[in-house]
Design an enzyme around this catalytic site. Sequence first.
Site, PDB file in Angstrom:
ATOM      1  NE  ARG A  50      38.034  24.903  38.429  1.00 30.74           N
ATOM      2  CZ  ARG A  50      38.500  23.655  38.329  1.00 30.74           C
ATOM      3  NH1 ARG A  50      39.031  23.052  39.382  1.00 30.74           N
ATOM      4  NH2 ARG A  50      38.432  23.007  37.188  1.00 30.74           N
ATOM      5  CE1 TYR A 104      38.554  50.441  35.231  1.00 33.89           C
ATOM      6  CE2 TYR A 104      39.034  48.182  34.611  1.00 33.89           C
ATOM      7  CZ  TYR A 104      38.905  49.156  35.579  1.00 33.89           C
ATOM      8  OH  TYR A 104      39.128  48.839  36.889  1.00 33.89           O
ATOM      9  CG  ASP A 175      33.627  47.306  29.250  1.00 40.14           C
ATOM     10  OD1 ASP A 175      32.495  47.449  29.744  1.00 40.14           O
ATOM     11  OD2 ASP A 175      34.677  47.399  29.921  1.00 40.14           O
ATOM     12  CE  LYS A 200      32.733  49.297  37.764  1.00 44.31           C
ATOM     13  NZ  LYS A 200      33.656  49.343  38.856  1.00 44.31           N
TER      14      LYS A 200
END
Length: 395
Positions: A50, A104, A175, A200
């Site tokens: 984790r 976005y 971004d 992407k």
Amino acid sequence: MMPHPAGPGTQAIHAGDPAPRPNAPVVNPIVTSTTFYMDAEGRGDLLYTRYGNGPNHQVLEARLAALDGGDDALAVGSGMAAMACALLSLLQAGDHVVATDAIYGGTRALLSTELSRLGIQTTYVDLFSPEWTEALRPETRVVLGESVSNPILRVLDVATVARAAQAHGAALVIDSTFTSPLNFRPLEHGADLVMHSATKYLGGHSDVTAGVLVGSAARIGEARKRARVWGPVLDPHAAWLLERGIKTLSVRMERHNRNGAEIARWAQERLEIARVIHPSLPSHTDHETAARILDGFGAMLGIELRGGGPAATRFVRALQLAKLAPSLGGVETLVSEPRHTSHAAMTPAERAANGIPDGFVRISLGIEDAADLIADFDQALRAADAGETEREAAD
Ligand SMILES: Cc1ncc(COP(=O)(O)O)c(C=O)c1O
């Protein structure tokens, strides 16, 4: 050994790889163990998955840091998780964010509905207008932009924005999902943190969900602390898939860039299309900036059909090779109508004012042969036009 400095194609394959040992596998294995042995004092580099520092994460993050030109990188379970870690590491209650108004939708929701509940306010601005700096306040800690915006592909002159943010003592977060590190590296232009939805182009095959931050060791260290506690870890299988995808990023981007420029040129000649949006075209608002700062114009393309919304619907329905789906950046060509997806919450008038009138189709060009894509778009444009003629005859 990798040559120094290695080119991006070489880095995409080798950066961060462990030194070769006899009998070690050429391909890094997937390590699914959730925990690792430690010494008697409780020490060890790898402790608990984790924490996001398993062997697959380590290789992946070293490669991502090299590609974007940062000291370090953090890979987490989605692009949104990466953005959340970035913002949580830079902001606290009472702070203020200045964000591009072309952001976005998921990031807008994070700012407006989540961070606002933590006492962090956001002002949305047109980052392309010099007046955006008027929104800066003494408590502004973050300026947030996208290197190439969705869907009208505005190309941000990151260096100019970085200078203003830096003069104010605010961190610039970019971004850069639409460019990938192959077409643009915001850190080289003064950004403090770069974020990618690796879902992407980095992954590139529409089969892995992941997010990435790259920056200085100190900034990534802070983001990593947030990730350890909030827990958006990238699963080792997904880390491995992403590492595998990145190996071909350079050749994929070459083809994406070529398809983008060729199909944009072709589309410009079509009478059924009123407007073609691609940064490679001299008609694009930011063509000069794009030509100056990008290493490739990319494969996101916007077209506006003369026949408006009905023509766009007929067009997307008639496509055979390109498919209707959200998301972008994969090897396959995907199309969507922003009025039904990313910009569904706006009224038609608001969309039109933002350069996205009904009739706008967003195309994420894949790496198929350009001739096949052109043939598909050609038959779909004809079908859309024939539908219009039939409707006129029926009227
Ligand atoms: C520009 C941009 N940023 C961030 C995201 C969020 O990424 P993810 O879906 O991997 O969380 C997306 C997803 O579409 C995006 O297009």
